[in-house]
Design a protein around this motif. Structure first.
Motif, PDB file in Angstrom:
ATOM      1  N   ALA A 160      -1.017   5.735  -3.122  1.00 39.89           N
ATOM      2  CA  ALA A 160       0.230   6.034  -2.425  1.00 39.89           C
ATOM      3  C   ALA A 160       1.378   6.059  -3.437  1.00 39.89           C
ATOM      4  O   ALA A 160       1.254   5.546  -4.556  1.00 39.89           O
ATOM      5  CB  ALA A 160       0.515   4.977  -1.365  1.00 39.89           C
ATOM      6  N   ARG A 161       2.482   6.659  -3.046  1.00 41.15           N
ATOM      7  CA  ARG A 161       3.689   6.559  -3.863  1.00 41.15           C
ATOM      8  C   ARG A 161       4.074   5.083  -3.892  1.00 41.15           C
ATOM      9  O   ARG A 161       4.075   4.408  -2.853  1.00 41.15           O
ATOM     10  CB  ARG A 161       4.796   7.392  -3.238  1.00 41.15           C
ATOM     11  CG  ARG A 161       6.104   7.315  -3.984  1.00 41.15           C
ATOM     12  CD  ARG A 161       7.094   8.271  -3.390  1.00 41.15           C
ATOM     13  NE  ARG A 161       8.415   8.080  -3.943  1.00 41.15           N
ATOM     14  CZ  ARG A 161       9.469   8.761  -3.547  1.00 41.15           C
ATOM     15  NH1 ARG A 161       9.356   9.675  -2.618  1.00 41.15           N
ATOM     16  NH2 ARG A 161      10.639   8.535  -4.096  1.00 41.15           N
ATOM     17  N   GLN A 162       4.393   4.578  -5.074  1.00 41.53           N
ATOM     18  CA  GLN A 162       4.714   3.162  -5.209  1.00 41.53           C
ATOM     19  C   GLN A 162       5.933   2.962  -6.089  1.00 41.53           C
ATOM     20  O   GLN A 162       6.077   3.615  -7.117  1.00 41.53           O
ATOM     21  CB  GLN A 162       3.534   2.388  -5.807  1.00 41.53           C
ATOM     22  CG  GLN A 162       2.299   2.411  -4.941  1.00 41.53           C
ATOM     23  CD  GLN A 162       1.202   1.482  -5.445  1.00 41.53           C
ATOM     24  OE1 GLN A 162       1.334   0.821  -6.465  1.00 41.53           O
ATOM     25  NE2 GLN A 162       0.104   1.425  -4.701  1.00 41.53           N
ATOM     26  N   HIS A 163       6.786   2.052  -5.656  1.00 45.50           N
ATOM     27  CA  HIS A 163       7.927   1.624  -6.462  1.00 45.50           C
ATOM     28  C   HIS A 163       7.811   0.101  -6.557  1.00 45.50           C
ATOM     29  O   HIS A 163       8.042  -0.597  -5.566  1.00 45.50           O
ATOM     30  CB  HIS A 163       9.241   2.021  -5.805  1.00 45.50           C
ATOM     31  CG  HIS A 163      10.437   1.690  -6.634  1.00 45.50           C
ATOM     32  ND1 HIS A 163      11.375   2.629  -6.981  1.00 45.50           N
ATOM     33  CD2 HIS A 163      10.849   0.536  -7.203  1.00 45.50           C
ATOM     34  CE1 HIS A 163      12.309   2.064  -7.712  1.00 45.50           C
ATOM     35  NE2 HIS A 163      12.015   0.789  -7.856  1.00 45.50           N
ATOM     36  N   VAL A 164       7.424  -0.378  -7.726  1.00 43.73           N
ATOM     37  CA  VAL A 164       7.309  -1.818  -7.942  1.00 43.73           C
ATOM     38  C   VAL A 164       8.596  -2.297  -8.602  1.00 43.73           C
ATOM     39  O   VAL A 164       8.953  -1.849  -9.696  1.00 43.73           O
ATOM     40  CB  VAL A 164       6.069  -2.167  -8.798  1.00 43.73           C
ATOM     41  CG1 VAL A 164       6.012  -3.670  -9.066  1.00 43.73           C
ATOM     42  CG2 VAL A 164       4.795  -1.705  -8.093  1.00 43.73           C
TER      43      VAL A 164
END
Length: 194
Positions: A160-164
């Motif tokens: 999935a698109r992820q922003h950590v």
């Protein structure tokens, strides 16, 4: 249409829910934002959510969920085929919430909040072992989450698109910095639907 689902013992008065509502209002899209008070029962919470979006085409719907709301959002996205944004989502809440069975209060009021033992089984019924279409998901996870482990989130939403976010906290205190990114994924922005 955005359906925002708050977390455990939370409410539409949470910081993220209010910021989303304010941003949608600023875009003239208040009518396209729903943020109900969810009942403690996971089964009843999902019945309420489904009733609110009944008839909304999957392509016009996005569910944004925080913590336990992220767990719910995943189940809804799989069932309805819509997009979902997950904000520090719970991955296996039946384990985490076992210790919270009993009566307490909501976070934003003194209203009683009862989490019954049978709700653990209701949570189990909503398990999504693996997301079917990672492209429909956007995960925002904070390494500084003091409640849930961001690594479990990253693994569960693989592909999935992820922003950590490095640091931060469970509530994502700087959520205002991410609202436009969330809305864009949901198909809403200053220019309207994408």
């Amino acid at each position: 249409m955005i359906l925002y689902l708050h977390g455990f013992r939370s409410s539409p008065q949470s910081m993220k829910a209010r910021l989303m509502g304010e941003r949608m209002a600023g875009l003239g899209r208040s009518a396209d934002y729903l943020c109900p008070q969810l009942p403690a029962s996971p089964r009843l919470a999902m019945e309420l959510a489904l009733s609110l979006v009944d008839g909304v085409p999957a392509g016009e719907l996005a569910v944004v969920g925080s913590s336990l709301g992220g767990y719910y959002a995943t189940w809804l996205a799989e069932r309805l085929g819509c997009r979902a944004v997950l904000l520090n989502p719970a991955i296996v809440p039946r384990q985490d919430l076992q210790k919270h069975v009993g009566v307490t209060t909501q976070y934003h009021s003194d209203a009683p909040f009862e989490f019954k033992p049978e709700y653990i089984d209701e949570l189990r019924a909503l398990d999504v072992a693996r997301i079917s279409q990672p492209g429909r998901y956007f995960l925002i996870a904070a390494t500084g989450d003091e409640v849930l482990d961001y690594r479990d989130m990253v693994a569960h939403y693989q592909g999935a698109r992820q922003h950590v976010i490095q640091g931060s906290d469970h509530g994502i205190s700087e959520f205002a910095d991410y609202i436009d990114e969330v809305l864009a994924f949901c198909g809403i922005g200053a220019g309207g639907p994408r």
